[in-house]
Design an enzyme around this catalytic site. Structure first.
Site, PDB file in Angstrom:
ATOM      1  N   SER A 129       0.806  -1.166   0.087  1.00  0.00           N
ATOM      2  CA  SER A 129       0.027   0.060  -0.034  1.00  0.00           C
ATOM      3  C   SER A 129       0.902   1.216  -0.006  1.00  0.00           C
ATOM      4  O   SER A 129       1.951   1.412   0.518  1.00  0.00           O
ATOM      5  CB  SER A 129      -0.990  -0.017   1.346  1.00  0.00           C
ATOM      6  OG  SER A 129      -1.495   1.024   1.258  1.00  0.00           O
ATOM      7  N   TYR A 153      -1.294  -0.473  10.590  1.00  0.00           N
ATOM      8  CA  TYR A 153      -1.477  -1.105   9.500  1.00  0.00           C
ATOM      9  C   TYR A 153      -0.397  -0.787   8.324  1.00  0.00           C
ATOM     10  O   TYR A 153       0.031  -1.856   7.919  1.00  0.00           O
ATOM     11  CB  TYR A 153      -2.930  -0.526   8.759  1.00  0.00           C
ATOM     12  CG  TYR A 153      -3.192  -0.518   7.404  1.00  0.00           C
ATOM     13  CD1 TYR A 153      -2.974   0.375   6.461  1.00  0.00           C
ATOM     14  CD2 TYR A 153      -3.689  -1.951   6.801  1.00  0.00           C
ATOM     15  CE1 TYR A 153      -3.077   0.140   5.173  1.00  0.00           C
ATOM     16  CE2 TYR A 153      -3.714  -2.313   5.865  1.00  0.00           C
ATOM     17  CZ  TYR A 153      -3.538  -1.167   4.811  1.00  0.00           C
ATOM     18  OH  TYR A 153      -3.615  -1.446   3.462  1.00  0.00           O
ATOM     19  N   LYS A 157       2.332  -3.715   6.599  1.00  0.00           N
ATOM     20  CA  LYS A 157       2.437  -3.740   5.038  1.00  0.00           C
ATOM     21  C   LYS A 157       4.000  -3.858   4.795  1.00  0.00           C
ATOM     22  O   LYS A 157       4.567  -4.596   4.093  1.00  0.00           O
ATOM     23  CB  LYS A 157       1.623  -2.836   4.376  1.00  0.00           C
ATOM     24  CG  LYS A 157       0.393  -2.959   4.377  1.00  0.00           C
ATOM     25  CD  LYS A 157      -0.083  -3.974   3.436  1.00  0.00           C
ATOM     26  CE  LYS A 157      -1.520  -4.147   3.482  1.00  0.00           C
ATOM     27  NZ  LYS A 157      -1.903  -5.318   2.622  1.00  0.00           N
TER      28      LYS A 157
HETATM   29  C1  WQD Z   1      -9.416   9.583   1.084  1.00  0.00           C
HETATM   30  C2  WQD Z   1      -9.613  10.913   1.504  1.00  0.00           C
HETATM   31  C3  WQD Z   1      -9.831  11.569   3.651  1.00  0.00           C
HETATM   32  C4  WQD Z   1     -13.605   9.358   4.099  1.00  0.00           C
HETATM   33  C5  WQD Z   1      -6.551   4.537   3.142  1.00  0.00           C
HETATM   34  C6  WQD Z   1      -5.406   3.693   3.526  1.00  0.00           C
HETATM   35  C7  WQD Z   1      -4.669   3.024   2.379  1.00  0.00           C
HETATM   36  C8  WQD Z   1      -5.818   2.122   1.878  1.00  0.00           C
HETATM   37  C9  WQD Z   1      -7.087   3.034   1.462  1.00  0.00           C
HETATM   38  C10 WQD Z   1      -6.410  -0.012   2.654  1.00  0.00           C
HETATM   39  C11 WQD Z   1      -8.656  11.447   2.551  1.00  0.00           C
HETATM   40  C12 WQD Z   1     -11.235  11.886   2.842  1.00  0.00           C
HETATM   41  C13 WQD Z   1     -12.329   9.930   3.894  1.00  0.00           C
HETATM   42  C14 WQD Z   1     -14.628  10.229   4.548  1.00  0.00           C
HETATM   43  C15 WQD Z   1     -13.472  11.957   4.067  1.00  0.00           C
HETATM   44  N1  WQD Z   1      -6.416   1.308   2.909  1.00  0.00           N
HETATM   45  N2  WQD Z   1     -12.351  11.198   3.640  1.00  0.00           N
HETATM   46  N3  WQD Z   1     -14.401  11.599   4.514  1.00  0.00           N
HETATM   47  O1  WQD Z   1      -6.908   7.597   3.871  1.00  0.00           O
HETATM   48  O2  WQD Z   1      -6.198   7.740   1.324  1.00  0.00           O
HETATM   49  O3  WQD Z   1      -6.032   5.605   2.358  1.00  0.00           O
HETATM   50  O4  WQD Z   1      -7.291   3.813   2.657  1.00  0.00           O
HETATM   51  O5  WQD Z   1      -6.068  -0.586   1.538  1.00  0.00           O
HETATM   52  O6  WQD Z   1      -3.797   2.067   2.818  1.00  0.00           O
HETATM   53  O7  WQD Z   1      -4.180   4.314   4.195  1.00  0.00           O
HETATM   54  O8  WQD Z   1      -8.352   6.560   1.834  1.00  0.00           O
HETATM   55  O9  WQD Z   1     -10.777   6.971   1.329  1.00  0.00           O
HETATM   56  O10 WQD Z   1      -9.982   6.849   3.756  1.00  0.00           O
HETATM   57  O11 WQD Z   1      -9.803   8.837   2.368  1.00  0.00           O
HETATM   58  O12 WQD Z   1     -13.298  13.435   3.762  1.00  0.00           O
HETATM   59  O13 WQD Z   1     -15.597   9.808   5.139  1.00  0.00           O
HETATM   60  O14 WQD Z   1     -11.118  11.214   1.696  1.00  0.00           O
HETATM   61  O15 WQD Z   1      -9.592  12.659   4.732  1.00  0.00           O
HETATM   62  O16 WQD Z   1      -8.359  12.948   2.029  1.00  0.00           O
HETATM   63  P1  WQD Z   1      -6.818   6.826   2.422  1.00  0.00           P
HETATM   64  P2  WQD Z   1      -9.779   7.227   2.533  1.00  0.00           P
END
Ligand code: WQD
Length: 344
Positions: A129, A153, A157
């Site tokens: 990741s 997490y 990885k």
């Molecule tokens: C994306 C953007 C949030 C939810 C994580 C892990 C990565 C992988 C994918 C497992 C950010 C914003 C999110 C919400 C929001 N995990 N957001 N409201 O954090 O980039 O990656 O998930 O495989 O390893 O690190 O993904 O989709 O959680 O967030 O504003 O309800 O959306 O702040 O900017 P992230 P995400």
């Protein structure tokens, strides 16, 4: 040719899409999944979408009592190698339950290595990741960038990547590819398989999709005061079908590569989109309103990260082809045809 492939976590969101691409590439698949965060219905639908031989072993790689069965099944299947996706993946949960994340994620990888050793199937494509990079690098991030995960997490990885590299260094018969996913979203265009989180989605796209279909009232945007073009977080969203095709390309590379060893490869598009841009794109694709409210930043979030995907192009001959509009349209088709996920 790496033809007979063990696919751990193959009933899950990424796994079911990888299973379809493996079958369509003419390979045979043995899915090992414990359905702790996936559904048996997904395995049935893989068979609807793609012809071919997909076998299923319902076992938990992290359970030592299951190891003998898994090793025996790998040998009986005649495995040539594995794609390893099974694991826990919620960043916030990993901060609250670190020991469980190390036991399950690192333990599963160690168990798989033992089973593959027993089956003389020394080839692994590992689901890593972009979270291993932390916030230490300028964008676009290359595979030679600094690593510094900021949560358990991400640390599991990176630990598994390093374990696989050590194994490959000790025994040149091993071939290893660590695929560093950016943000997988979307669904197979059939709408038959897709992302179906067990409870409240942690990730942006499944949450937006559940707002669009009426399961959630509104989206909370975690911060609009980041140093980005519109203040909200920027990520490299990649269509899950492009991601799945990247796994097949990685297998082809390992099968044909002259030398052994381990290689890290980013799977991303090279383009970042903000939360508000993603919301606007989803609104256009679904023709549904997506009410949202600006909320405080989420702990551990970084402002912006997107990939330099040139190594995947050079080594695998792979690049992402689907657009943000494709991602939203396909994600919406899955969600609107399956409002309650596989339960519906
Ligand atoms: C994306 C953007 C949030 C939810 C994580 C892990 C990565 C992988 C994918 C497992 C950010 C914003 C999110 C919400 C929001 N995990 N957001 N409201 O954090 O980039 O990656 O998930 O495989 O390893 O690190 O993904 O989709 O959680 O967030 O504003 O309800 O959306 O702040 O900017 P992230 P995400």
């Amino acid at each position: 040719m790496l033809n007979k492939i063990i696919l751990t976590g193959g009933a899950g969101y990424i796994g079911s899409h990888v299973a379809v691409e493996l079958l369509e590439s003419g390979r045979e698949v043995l899915i090992i999944d414990d359905f702790s965060n996936s559904h048996p219905e997904a395995v049935a639908r893989i068979g609807d979408i793609a012809n071919g031989n997909v076998e299923l072993l319902e076992r938990n790689l992290a359970d030592p009592a299951h190891l003998a069965d898994i090793a025996a099944a790998a040998k009986a299947f005649g495995a040539d190698g594995a794609i390893h996706l099974a694991g826990l993946k919620a960043v916030g949960e990993s901060v609250a339950e670190p020991a469980r994340y190390y036991r399950v994620n690192v333990g599963s990888a160690m168990a798989l290595l033992e089973a593959l050793e027993a089956a003389h199937a020394k080839a692994v494509v590992f689901s890593s990741s972009a979270t291993v990079y932390g916030a230490l690098n300028d964008n676009p991030v290359t595979e030679d960038g600094k690593t510094g995960p900021t949560n358990p997490y991400g640390r599991t990885k990176l630990m598994i990547e390093d374990m696989l590299k050590d194994v490959a260094a000790a025994d040149p018969a091993w071939r290893v590819c660590n695929l560093r996913y950016f943000n997988p979203v979307g669904a197979h265009p059939s709408g038959r398989i897709g992302e179906d989180p067990n409870d409240t989605p942690n990730n942006l796209f499944p949450y937006i999709a559940q707002v669009a279909v009426g399961r959630r009232e509104k989206l909370l945007v975690f911060g609009d005061d980041y140093e980005t073009r519109d203040g909200t977080g920027v990520r490299d969203y990649i269509h899950v079908v492009d991601l799945a095709k990247g796994h097949v390309a990685a297998l082809d590379y390992l099968a044909n590569r002259k030398h052994a060893g381990a290689v890290d490869i980013n799977l991303g598009t090279g383009t970042g989109y903000s939360v508000l841009e993603a919301v606007a794109a989803f609104k256009r694709a679904s023709n549904r309103d997506i009410p949202f409210e600006i909320a405080p930043r989420r702990d551990g979030d970084i402002a912006e990260i997107y990939a330099d995907a040139s190594r995947a192009k050079e080594l695998l001959g792979w690049r992402a082809e689907r657009t943000l509009e494709d991602m939203c349209a396909d994600h919406w088709r899955w969600q609107s045809q399956n409002p309650e996920g596989y339960k519906s």
